[in-house]
Enzyme design. Structure first.
Site: not given
Ligand code: RUB
Length: 307
Positions: A19, A120, A189, A200, A225
């Protein structure tokens, strides 16, 4: 537009991913594009911004980056260009400095001799882990492989190169190992107005396992974010990627099999102990305040809506 098209494809194919990196890259691309065009500035920039925005739908950092850069001002084309370049540089600086600050603040929450699990490949989560390691607090890390794109391999490589001991595990081994873990630290994200985390695929299952085992679940997330859109009731779109990422032709062509490949999932705020941002470590319930005070949602939506 070639430059913009090329950048958009890099995001779509995940050559540029994560992101934060996506947001930084979009700001950089808009800046470079603005420096090359002559004439019809507003229309050309708007088209470029729209193309970049339509690459991947889930990470609000992309939306926030583009809106930040596109709120340029000026009467003449030259003034507009200068203003846009200034804003893009400001956003890039925001990305770069936030990471370091998140590392510092997040590391304070980690005790000595800790084992951390991450999922992730999040630059913000890694900033926390590296900083805690620098302070002598990290014993080892569990990194999930993060199927189907195996971003966990990037995490394992990066941490290993930094000198950190990493256990790379399959995603389904999370609950098996959770008892050996002191903290889960993941990235974001998007964070919604009600404090839910979009990250994720598989993040919410890790949060469930962590809650059951009473392992603190920490999110490392820059303030860009947080999603102003969710305050207006918009739901976060979860990207579903192609079946080819999951299985080969032999399986894909089976008569009664449909392959589903969502790239992200939602973790409700009740599973999150702390969100570490560059302006402080906050409970998820404070998401609204960040959106209101830091992102100026009223500006974006009432007067200065760009896209
Ligand atoms: C990446 C992912 C990361 C967040 C946060 O997904 O889910 O955890 O984007 O990363 P993908 P960062 O690989 O599909 O882009 O902290 O670097 O912004």
């Amino acid at each position: 537009m070639d430059m913009v098209e090329e950048a958009a494809r890099k995001i779509e194919t995940m050559e540029v991913r994560g992101a934060s990196r996506i947001a930084r890259f979009a700001a950089e691309t808009l800046m470079n594009y603005a420096l090359t065009i002559r004439g019809d500035f507003d229309a050309k920039m708007k088209k470029a911004a729209e193309r970049l925005l339509n690459t991947r739908p889930t990470a609000v950092s992309l939306f926030n980056a583009i809106n930040f850069v596109m709120r340029y001002e000026g009467k003449t084309e030259e003034e507009k260009r200068e203003s846009l370049v200034r804003r893009a540089k400001e956003f890039i600086e925001w990305v770069d400095t936030a990471k370091q600050k998140i590392g510092e603040i997040g590391a304070r929450r980690i005790k000595k001799n800790s084992v951390v699990m991450t999922h992730c490949n999040s630059s913000a989560a890694i900033a926390v882990i590296k900083r805690a390691f620098d302070e002598g607090k990290i014993e080892e890390v569990y990194a999930t492989e993060s199927r189907p794109r195996f971003q966990g391999h990037l995490t394992a490589k990066e941490l290993s190169e930094y000198g950190i001991k990493v256990n790379l595990i399959v995603d389904s081994a999370v609950r098996y190992f959770i008892e050996d873990v002191d903290y889960v630290v993941v990235g974001a994200d998007t964070i919604t107005a009600n404090g839910a985390l979009i990250n994720k695929i598989g993040t919410s299952m890790i949060a469930l396992a962590a809650k059951e085992a009473r392992v603190p679940f920490i999110v490392a997330a820059e303030t860009y974010k947080f999603s102003p859109k969710t305050l207006l009731g918009e739901l976060v779109v979860i990207e579903e990627r192609s079946a080819e990422e999951v299985a080969g032709e032999e399986i894909r062509s089976l008569k009664n099999v449909r392959i589903r490949n969502p790239a992200f999932d939602a973790t409700p705020r009740g599973y999150i102990d702390l969100i570490v941002t560059e302006i402080g470590a906050i409970p998820p319930e404070m998401a609204y305040v960040i959106i209101k005070e830091r992102l100026g949602y009223a500006k974006i939506y009432d007067e200065e809506i760009v896209l």
